[in-house]
Scaffold this motif. Structure first.
Motif, mmCIF file in Angstrom:
data_model
loop_
_atom_site.group_PDB
_atom_site.id
_atom_site.type_symbol
_atom_site.label_atom_id
_atom_site.label_comp_id
_atom_site.label_asym_id
_atom_site.label_seq_id
_atom_site.Cartn_x
_atom_site.Cartn_y
_atom_site.Cartn_z
ATOM 1 N N GLU A 1 0.817 -1.219 0.000
ATOM 2 C CA GLU A 1 0.000 0.000 0.000
ATOM 3 C C GLU A 1 0.851 1.270 0.000
ATOM 4 O OE1 GLU A 1 -0.085 -2.439 2.304
ATOM 5 O OE2 GLU A 1 -0.313 -1.656 4.347
ATOM 6 N N PHE B 1 -3.307 -5.717 -13.189
ATOM 7 C CA PHE B 1 -3.100 -7.167 -13.071
ATOM 8 C C PHE B 1 -3.409 -7.912 -14.370
ATOM 9 C CE2 PHE B 1 -2.919 -8.365 -8.377
ATOM 10 C CZ PHE B 1 -2.599 -7.085 -7.959
ATOM 11 N N THR C 1 -5.057 -13.319 -2.013
ATOM 12 C CA THR C 1 -4.948 -12.668 -3.321
ATOM 13 C C THR C 1 -5.759 -11.376 -3.339
ATOM 14 O OG1 THR C 1 -4.952 -14.902 -4.167
ATOM 15 C CG2 THR C 1 -5.043 -13.161 -5.784
ATOM 16 N N PHE D 1 -3.989 -8.745 -1.278
ATOM 17 C CA PHE D 1 -2.895 -8.103 -2.013
ATOM 18 C C PHE D 1 -3.436 -7.121 -3.053
ATOM 19 C CE2 PHE D 1 -0.092 -8.271 -5.834
ATOM 20 C CZ PHE D 1 0.886 -7.418 -5.340
ATOM 21 N N TYR D 2 -4.506 -7.521 -3.703
ATOM 22 C CA TYR D 2 -5.116 -6.653 -4.727
ATOM 23 C C TYR D 2 -5.518 -5.313 -4.101
ATOM 24 C CZ TYR D 2 -8.083 -5.633 -8.843
ATOM 25 O OH TYR D 2 -8.647 -5.105 -9.959
ATOM 26 N N GLN E 1 -4.366 -4.029 -1.269
ATOM 27 C CA GLN E 1 -3.166 -3.320 -0.821
ATOM 28 C C GLN E 1 -2.469 -2.639 -2.000
ATOM 29 O OE1 GLN E 1 -1.568 -6.820 1.581
ATOM 30 N NE2 GLN E 1 -0.593 -5.080 2.581
#
Lengths: 251, 433
Positions: free
Chosen positions: A75, A86, B376, B379-380, B382
């Motif tokens: 973060e 992604f 997962t 993390f996405y 964050q």
């Protein structure tokens, strides 16, 4: 903007070395592309930069505008201006897309000591940016990426990028799973964000994305290293001849 | 059939600790019948099939285990912002001084303690009646004990659309209070009521709520069990629904050493709808048990059971849920989901979902899962700048969302979400995920 030096990375759980000394320097406003065969370490590079668990950096550094990324929490990297689009955007059932976007925007503002954006202001901004990406109100209301098509997921990534206004954007195989029209839409979204203060690292298998997002520099990655760097013509060479020639040339 | 000696002794000890109640009026008769049911069953023990996952010892002991005072800090009391008729019980006794008058347009409200002496009363058809129906096929002795020995509670008859929700507030002041409350609610044909309940109740709290929802009537029930950690509670909701009736119940439980919430719902008329949901969050010495039995006795009814638990630092969650579809209850739509989010390896979730179906044209589904937080997704979040703890909170709320969605009133749902966020900010898993 981003300077990676001699980056070595292995998997935490097993003794598998993925990156074996990556060097890369991206200046402000530049668009770099990384191409390479499967398993060359492209996606690992993007995950390591974003701070995903499961990787161990054994050597090297990655500086974003003079700050060491590798010592930060994910973060903190985001608040420092890093963004990873992604390859497989994550579905989060139960969290509305709008809530997600607003939480992210405000968390970053807070981390930078800025005021939170008001609900009304935020709504106006989201609607405006969503419209250019052809994201409708329904998609904004739905849970994050749940039930989205491949193209919708990728457009949603670009929407997040547009809302967060990062300085360094990494696009990890953003073209995978996109048809021609969707690729055009996504590329237009990316191109709209290009400016002198924002840099891009575009990871892709194929040259076709680079027809839409024109890179300044193209790197070829293989076996955990960047083995060749050149101009846009390098991507065309790969498209025509495949990776075999370059690999054998470098030995 | 005589009770085994050990059960006989336990019952005798428990009853010896309770005052003998006068047997006057309709209530006296209902109590005597309940006493008869209890004598035949005895009190629950760990050996009983529906008490295998939850030890009832502290619920059936002659004395309540003392519970320390609890101060919720700066958290506003539940439902404070809602325009409601406020009725307060302190350690299980109605407190007129802190309560509004028992007057509400469209509703008649009486205290059990006062209405019980009459010879004839509408509540005769309800008090102990739904409880008795709910004793088969699964015995619920604590509910019979309550029917036989409760001295306070409210009898609420709804004849129209209640002007405001009724809020029952249970305050806990004495460390050793052992409270028993019994409420009856009759929602007449076409009438509507929202019932709110909040507070820890007592050191030990045994409660029965019997609800009849007549044809086309609606009953919404939202309960916040309070953050008092020391309390022990066994609660029961018995409901019977007429044609096209709607019943919705949501319970938030945060903390509590031992909580057993039973819901026994009977869909008795066609096209009725019964939804029962719960969100429970527990940290450490926490045991929370939802035991639900839904009977489809008429055609084309819909039922939903949605139970979610977030457990950390050795907390235990239990779910025992059944859907019984009786012969002739065609076009039944039954749904049941029980899920736990285990924030560490020390916590556990025990689930026993059951379906029993005697009709051939029905749609019934059930599912039960236990899992850790999705790394997962974490993390996405964050990677978009959301700090880890906040991201975890968001994912926990997302996990609970399906249960919270069962609350029809958005203001209340927001309030519940706020309480959960507050709780999550105060608690964290110490163990490894």
């Amino acid at each position: 903007m981003l300077e990676i030096k001699n980056l070595h990375v292995k998997l935490e759980e097993e003794d598998k070395v993925i990156l074996k000394g990556v060097d890369l320097k991206i200046g402000p406003g530049e668009v770099h592309a990384i191409m390479g065969p499967n398993g060359s370490g492209k996606s690992t590079l993007s995950y390591v930069l974003a701070g995903r668990d499961g990787y161990e950096v054994t050597e090297g550094s990655a500086m974003l505008e003079g700050q060491e990324l590798l010592e930060m929490e994910p973060e903190e990297r985001a608040a420092a201006g890093l963004f990873l689009a992604f390859q497989y955007p994550v579905e989060i059932p139960g969290v509305g897309n709008m809530t997600f976007l607003r939480t992210a925007v405000n968390a970053q503002r807070k981390a930078r000591g800025e005021d939170e954006v008001s609900a009304a202001e935020f709504l106006k901004l989201v609607r405006e940016k969503a419209k250019t990406l052809k994201i409708d109100a329904e998609m904004l209301k739905r849970p994050v990426n749940v039930g989205f098509s491949g193209g919708e997921k990728k457009r949603n990534e670009i929407l997040q990028m547009a809302m967060l206004e990062p300085r360094m954007c990494i696009l990890d195989e953003t073209d995978s799973g996109l048809d021609v029209d969707a690729m055009k839409l996504v590329s237009d979204g990316v191109n709209a964000l290009r400016d002198a203060g924002r840099s891009f690292l575009v990871i892709t298998h194929y040259q076709r994305l680079l027809d839409h997002i024109k890179p300044d520099v193209v790197h070829i990655m293989a076996a955990g290293r960047i083995i060749k760097t050149g101009g846009p013509e390098l991507a065309l060479e790969v498209e025509t001849n495949g990776y075999a020639d370059i690999l054998s040339e470098v030995g | 059939m005589a009770l085994p000696k050990v059960k006989e002794d336990a019952l005798t000890a428990r009853l010896a600790a309770l005052p003998a109640l006068a047997g006057k009026g309709w209530l006296g008769a209902a109590r005597a019948e309940a006493q008869g049911r209890l004598a035949a069953m005895g009190l629950p023990s760990r050996r009983d099939e529906y008490w295998r996952y939850t030890d009832p010892a502290s619920l059936v002991a002659a004395e309540a285990v003392p519970a320390a005072d609890f101060h919720p800090g700066d958290e506003a009391p539940a439902f404070d912002a809602i325009d409601r008729l406020k009725l307060v019980f302190v350690d299980g006794v109605f407190d007129p001084a802190q309560s509004d008058d028992l007057a509400l347009a469209g509703v008649e409200i009486e205290r059990l303690a006062q209405a019980g002496a009459a010879d004839i009363h509408w509540a005769q058809g309800l008090y102990g009646v739904l409880e008795a129906r709910g004793q088969t096929p699964v015995q619920r002795p604590l509910a019979a004990l309550n029917s036989a020995h409760a001295t306070d509670g409210l009898l609420i008859r709804v004849t129209g659309r209640a002007a405001r929700p009724i809020a029952l507030i249970y305050a806990h002041e004495s460390k050793t209070s052992d409270a028993m409350l019994h409420h009856c609610v009759k929602v007449e044909a076409g009438a509507e009521l929202t019932l709110l309940e909040s507070g820890p109740g007592a050191a030990r709290f045994t409660k029965v709520l019997e609800v009849e929802v007549a044809e086309g009537a609606q009953f919404h029930h939202i309960r916040v069990q309070g953050r008092d950690h020391e309390r022990r509670a066994a609660t029961h909701v018995f409901a019977r629904l007429g044609a096209r009736a709607e019943f919705r119940s949501f319970t938030l439980t945060a903390n509590g050493r031992l909580t057993r919430n039973e819901a026994v719902l009977e869909l008795a008329g066609p096209d009725a709808r019964a939804h029962v949901a719960g969100a429970a969050v527990g940290d450490g010495d926490f045991h929370h048990d939802d035991t639900v039995f839904v009977t489809h006795a008429a055609a084309a009814c819909e039922s939903r059971q949605v139970f979610k638990k977030v457990l950390m630092n050795g907390a235990t969650g239990v779910f025992q849920g059944k859907i019984l579809v009786k012969p002739g209850a065609q076009k039944t739509d039954g749904y049941q989901i029980s899920q736990s989010l285990l924030l560490d390896e020390d916590s556990q979730f025990l689930a026993k979902p059951e379906l029993e179906i005697y009709a051939d044209d029905v749609k019934c589904s059930h599912g039960s899962t236990s899992g850790a937080i999705d790394e997962t997704a974490l993390f996405y979040l964050q990677s978009r700048g959301v700090p880890r703890k906040a991201a975890q909170g968001l994912l926990v709320l997302a996990f609970l969302a399906e249960a919270i969605q069962e609350i029809a009133d958005e203001t209340i749902a927001d309030d519940i979400r706020g309480r959960l966020e507050g709780w999550l900010a105060r608690h964290a898993s110490k163990g490894s995920a």
